[in-house]
Design an enzyme around this catalytic site. Structure first.
Site, PDB file in Angstrom:
ATOM      1  N   LYS A  50      12.023  91.053  71.904  1.00 26.28           N
ATOM      2  CA  LYS A  50      11.010  89.989  71.940  1.00 26.28           C
ATOM      3  C   LYS A  50      10.867  89.413  73.353  1.00 26.28           C
ATOM      4  O   LYS A  50       9.761  89.157  73.817  1.00 26.28           O
ATOM      5  CB  LYS A  50      11.376  88.868  70.967  1.00 26.28           C
ATOM      6  CG  LYS A  50      11.497  89.283  69.521  1.00 26.28           C
ATOM      7  CD  LYS A  50      11.677  88.096  68.591  1.00 26.28           C
ATOM      8  CE  LYS A  50      12.916  87.277  68.903  1.00 26.28           C
ATOM      9  NZ  LYS A  50      14.183  88.051  68.760  1.00 26.28           N
ATOM     10  N   ARG A  81      11.363  80.602  62.057  1.00 27.22           N
ATOM     11  CA  ARG A  81      12.519  81.323  61.520  1.00 27.22           C
ATOM     12  C   ARG A  81      12.712  81.065  60.031  1.00 27.22           C
ATOM     13  O   ARG A  81      13.536  81.727  59.403  1.00 27.22           O
ATOM     14  CB  ARG A  81      13.779  80.907  62.286  1.00 27.22           C
ATOM     15  CG  ARG A  81      13.737  81.311  63.744  1.00 27.22           C
ATOM     16  CD  ARG A  81      15.036  81.058  64.438  1.00 27.22           C
ATOM     17  NE  ARG A  81      14.989  81.483  65.835  1.00 27.22           N
ATOM     18  CZ  ARG A  81      16.016  81.462  66.662  1.00 27.22           C
ATOM     19  NH1 ARG A  81      17.192  81.040  66.221  1.00 27.22           N
ATOM     20  NH2 ARG A  81      15.894  81.861  67.908  1.00 27.22           N
ATOM     21  N   ARG A 133      24.634  93.365  77.308  1.00 32.09           N
ATOM     22  CA  ARG A 133      23.714  92.340  77.817  1.00 32.09           C
ATOM     23  C   ARG A 133      24.418  91.333  78.729  1.00 32.09           C
ATOM     24  O   ARG A 133      25.537  90.916  78.481  1.00 32.09           O
ATOM     25  CB  ARG A 133      23.061  91.606  76.640  1.00 32.09           C
ATOM     26  CG  ARG A 133      22.003  90.615  77.044  1.00 32.09           C
ATOM     27  CD  ARG A 133      21.212  90.130  75.865  1.00 32.09           C
ATOM     28  NE  ARG A 133      22.013  89.342  74.929  1.00 32.09           N
ATOM     29  CZ  ARG A 133      21.497  88.693  73.884  1.00 32.09           C
ATOM     30  NH1 ARG A 133      20.210  88.774  73.629  1.00 32.09           N
ATOM     31  NH2 ARG A 133      22.291  87.992  73.085  1.00 32.09           N
ATOM     32  N   ARG A 188      28.048  86.932  76.986  1.00 31.65           N
ATOM     33  CA  ARG A 188      28.352  86.012  75.906  1.00 31.65           C
ATOM     34  C   ARG A 188      29.472  86.546  75.029  1.00 31.65           C
ATOM     35  O   ARG A 188      29.546  87.745  74.753  1.00 31.65           O
ATOM     36  CB  ARG A 188      27.091  85.780  75.049  1.00 31.65           C
ATOM     37  CG  ARG A 188      26.090  84.872  75.702  1.00 31.65           C
ATOM     38  CD  ARG A 188      24.775  84.763  74.974  1.00 31.65           C
ATOM     39  NE  ARG A 188      24.895  84.741  73.519  1.00 31.65           N
ATOM     40  CZ  ARG A 188      23.883  84.400  72.718  1.00 31.65           C
ATOM     41  NH1 ARG A 188      22.720  84.055  73.212  1.00 31.65           N
ATOM     42  NH2 ARG A 188      24.043  84.420  71.412  1.00 31.65           N
ATOM     43  N   ARG A 231      25.109  88.424  62.651  1.00 39.70           N
ATOM     44  CA  ARG A 231      23.862  87.766  63.068  1.00 39.70           C
ATOM     45  C   ARG A 231      22.646  88.519  62.561  1.00 39.70           C
ATOM     46  O   ARG A 231      21.640  87.925  62.163  1.00 39.70           O
ATOM     47  CB  ARG A 231      23.815  87.660  64.595  1.00 39.70           C
ATOM     48  CG  ARG A 231      24.801  86.637  65.155  1.00 39.70           C
ATOM     49  CD  ARG A 231      25.001  86.800  66.637  1.00 39.70           C
ATOM     50  NE  ARG A 231      23.776  86.596  67.401  1.00 39.70           N
ATOM     51  CZ  ARG A 231      23.661  86.900  68.698  1.00 39.70           C
ATOM     52  NH1 ARG A 231      24.682  87.424  69.352  1.00 39.70           N
ATOM     53  NH2 ARG A 231      22.526  86.682  69.327  1.00 39.70           N
TER      54      ARG A 231
END
Length: 262
Positions: A60, A135, A174, A207, A218
């Site tokens: 996204k 969401r 990431r 992270r 998640r």
């Protein structure tokens, strides 16, 4: 007929009438011409109001800015809006800060209030692409109601479908710029300088929750919460499911085909 030196001046940038205007003489003509063409295109472009849905790692953050540029609309991401509201120390931002610092989710009413403030800005007058919002069905219905009150409506909802294996590969490597949320990847989106944010020159971080076990959790949570949202838009005949497990430009092309037909 003689012409006075004052009348003979042909440089608007050098005239007293234009003092205070930016000096464009050093900007390449090709760049100026391209910018004029872009603005003319934006004037003619139809307004578009869109939402982009997808799990973390679906792409996204890559596609939303491209959509915003192509259709001359603003891009609004929930995380960016919350960070900006907190940094501005507005009453709404202070409420968001207290909720986040206490470990609570920012409630729907607060998110909607922040969203409204952003949608009322001039940069969003031709439309928007919402990145990661709504969401929940409650948020979707509140967005529908707000747009109806404004005399507009949502043009389309784009769902990016990506398998968990691809998402794990993307997110496990990431790197994040902590203050802005900008994301990089050594393979898919490498920074210009390894480990350094392109914009600020600050160190990138990894992270702690970007690991396979947490990603699966998640992903499952996202699917459980978002399925009712996609069903909400499907009932309105506004949902398009896009295969996000393809090269970036191929995904973008598929998205544009849907938007142009919406």
């Amino acid at each position: 007929t003689l012409t006075s030196p004052r009348m003979a001046s042909t440089s608007p940038l050098g005239s007293s009438e234009c003092q205070g205007l930016p000096d464009l003489s050093r900007i390449p003509t090709s760049f100026l011409a391209a910018e004029i063409q872009r603005r003319l295109k934006c004037i003619r472009a139809p307004e578009k109001r869109l939402v982009l849905i997808g799990p973390p790692g679906a792409g996204k953050g890559t596609q939303a800015p491209k959509i915003a540029k192509e259709y001359c609309i603003c891009r609004l991401a929930t995380g960016d809006m919350l960070r900006a509201a907190i940094a501005s120390h507005t009453p709404v931002g202070e409420k968001a800060r207290k909720a986040m610092e206490s470990g609570k989710l920012v409630n729907d009413e607060l998110v909607i209030d922040i969203l409204k403030q952003n949608l009322n800005q001039p940069r969003c007058r031709r439309g928007f692409i919402l990145d990661g919002f709504p969401r929940t069905v409650t948020q979707a219905k509140k967005l529908d109601a707000y747009l109806a009150e404004s005399g507009t409506k949502l043009d389309g909802a784009i769902e990016m479908k990506v398998p968990i294996g691809t998402i794990t590969e993307r997110i496990s490597g990431r790197l994040i710029h902590s203050r802005s949320g900008r994301a990089y990847h050594p393979v898919f989106k490498p920074p210009k300088k390894p480990g350094i944010d392109d914009v600020t020159g600050e160190q990138l971080i990894k992270r702690n929750d970007d690991n396979p076990d947490i990603l699966r959790s998640r992903f499952d949570t996202f699917c459980r919460m978002t399925t009712p949202v996609t069903e909400h838009y499907a009932k309105q005949n506004k949902l398009a499911s896009i295969d996000g497990d393809k090269p970036v430009e191929s995904v973008f092309s598929d998205i544009c085909k849907y938007i142009n037909g919406s």
